[in-house]
Design a protein around this motif. Structure first.
Motif, PDB file in Angstrom:
ATOM      1  N   THR A  61      24.976  25.909  46.726  1.00 20.90           N
ATOM      2  CA  THR A  61      24.897  24.560  46.168  1.00 20.90           C
ATOM      3  C   THR A  61      26.257  23.891  46.181  1.00 20.90           C
ATOM      4  OG1 THR A  61      23.037  25.200  44.744  1.00 20.90           O
ATOM      5  CG2 THR A  61      24.228  23.200  44.141  1.00 20.90           C
ATOM      6  N   HIS A  83      23.548  15.737  37.617  1.00 22.36           N
ATOM      7  CA  HIS A  83      24.297  14.836  38.486  1.00 22.36           C
ATOM      8  C   HIS A  83      25.278  13.990  37.677  1.00 22.36           C
ATOM      9  CE1 HIS A  83      21.926  15.933  41.977  1.00 22.36           C
ATOM     10  NE2 HIS A  83      20.832  15.766  41.256  1.00 22.36           N
ATOM     11  N   ARG A 128      19.942  19.264  45.744  1.00 24.11           N
ATOM     12  CA  ARG A 128      19.013  19.669  44.678  1.00 24.11           C
ATOM     13  C   ARG A 128      19.752  20.520  43.643  1.00 24.11           C
ATOM     14  NH1 ARG A 128      13.150  22.762  45.399  1.00 24.11           N
ATOM     15  NH2 ARG A 128      12.583  22.749  43.174  1.00 24.11           N
ATOM     16  N   ARG A 152      23.159  13.378  44.387  1.00 21.69           N
ATOM     17  CA  ARG A 152      21.696  13.454  44.318  1.00 21.69           C
ATOM     18  C   ARG A 152      21.059  13.832  45.661  1.00 21.69           C
ATOM     19  NH1 ARG A 152      22.543   9.293  40.309  1.00 21.69           N
ATOM     20  NH2 ARG A 152      21.774  10.113  38.313  1.00 21.69           N
ATOM     21  N   ARG A 153      21.844  13.914  46.690  1.00 25.24           N
ATOM     22  CA  ARG A 153      21.339  14.414  47.968  1.00 25.24           C
ATOM     23  C   ARG A 153      21.185  15.938  47.925  1.00 25.24           C
ATOM     24  NH1 ARG A 153      24.266  12.852  53.079  1.00 25.24           N
ATOM     25  NH2 ARG A 153      22.147  12.855  53.943  1.00 25.24           N
ATOM     26  N   PRO A 175      17.884  17.141  36.938  1.00 24.55           N
ATOM     27  CA  PRO A 175      18.469  15.860  37.354  1.00 24.55           C
ATOM     28  C   PRO A 175      19.643  15.398  36.495  1.00 24.55           C
ATOM     29  CG  PRO A 175      16.074  15.746  37.368  1.00 24.55           C
ATOM     30  CD  PRO A 175      16.436  17.036  36.708  1.00 24.55           C
TER      31      PRO A 175
END
Length: 237
Positions: free
Chosen positions: A41, A97, A90, A87-88, A94
């Motif tokens: 990530t 971010h 995962r 936000r591109r 949410p």
């Protein structure tokens, strides 16, 4: 030379690594990733260019191109650009971010280059004015205060507070005016030729350093002290 203008990110300070950034945010939440997931990530966030002060996007999404172009002209544009990039990728939730964006503004996310304090202190002792000219969308003054460098700075000229961003000469002009210095007697120190090189339009001398990790650049700012003793090109010897 009467004054020195410094860029912030990549010049006086270095942002933490993308992996450190992600780890710090996850540590403050109930969310977690396995070690392989975290590393993957972090790599994806770096490719996306989601960390302000870090790597540029490998590919800029078309829908973010307009806000990216003016990202440093307002706090709103800066946040929209960088959270749009994050936000591109995962993430476990949410809300992370925005948490990542908040983290990058904390003093703990930044480290001064090893010779920054010595150079700024020496300039102060010599009576040479110091200004910070940064393309940025938030107030970096707390970073300087937390790391003990604020006493050596006479003026902060931040793009989002003026609504213009480097290389626009107006930002450098505002800094020279704040220091009461003729641009021809000012040195601009930065890591970006396209952005920081804009100071030359006013007649400022420009000196560049490399935007690399702190451990790889222990003394690149020290030559600034020697430059202050040299006459500007074309001046009487």
């Amino acid at each position: 030379m009467a004054a020195v203008l410094f860029d912030f990110s990549g010049t006086l300070f270095r942002i933490e690594s993308t992996e450190s950034w992600l780890r710090a945010v996850l540590a403050e939440t109930v969310f977690s990733l396995s070690e392989p997931e975290l590393i993957e990530t972090a790599r994806a966030l770096e490719t996306a260019g989601a960390l302000p002060g870090g790597a540029l996007p490998v590919e800029l999404p078309e829908e973010l191109a307009a806000v990216w172009a003016v990202r440093d002209e307002s706090a709103e544009s800066h946040r929209a650009a960088y959270t749009g990039l994050s936000r591109r990728v995962r993430l476990p939730d949410p809300t992370l971010h925005d948490a990542l964006y908040e983290r990058h503004m904390s003093p703990a996310a930044w480290s001064p280059y090893p010779d920054a304090a010595e150079v700024l202190q020496t300039l102060r002792e010599r009576g040479i004015g110091v200004g910070i000219v940064s393309n940025i969308g938030w107030d970096l003054r707390p970073v300087f205060r937390e790391h003990g460098l604020d006493p050596y700075v006479d003026a902060y000229v931040l793009s989002y507070e003026h609504g213009v961003q480097k290389p626009d000469p107006r930002l450098f002009s505002a800094a020279c005016s704040a220091l009461g210095a003729d641009p021809r007697d000012v040195l601009m120190v930065g890591d970006s030729r396209p952005a920081d090189g804009g100071a030359s339009a006013l007649g400022c001398r420009v000196h560049f350093v490399d935007h690399v990790p702190c451990a790889e650049r222990p003394d690149a700012l020290l030559p600034v002290l020697d430059l202050m003793d040299r006459p500007a090109p074309g001046s009487p010897s």
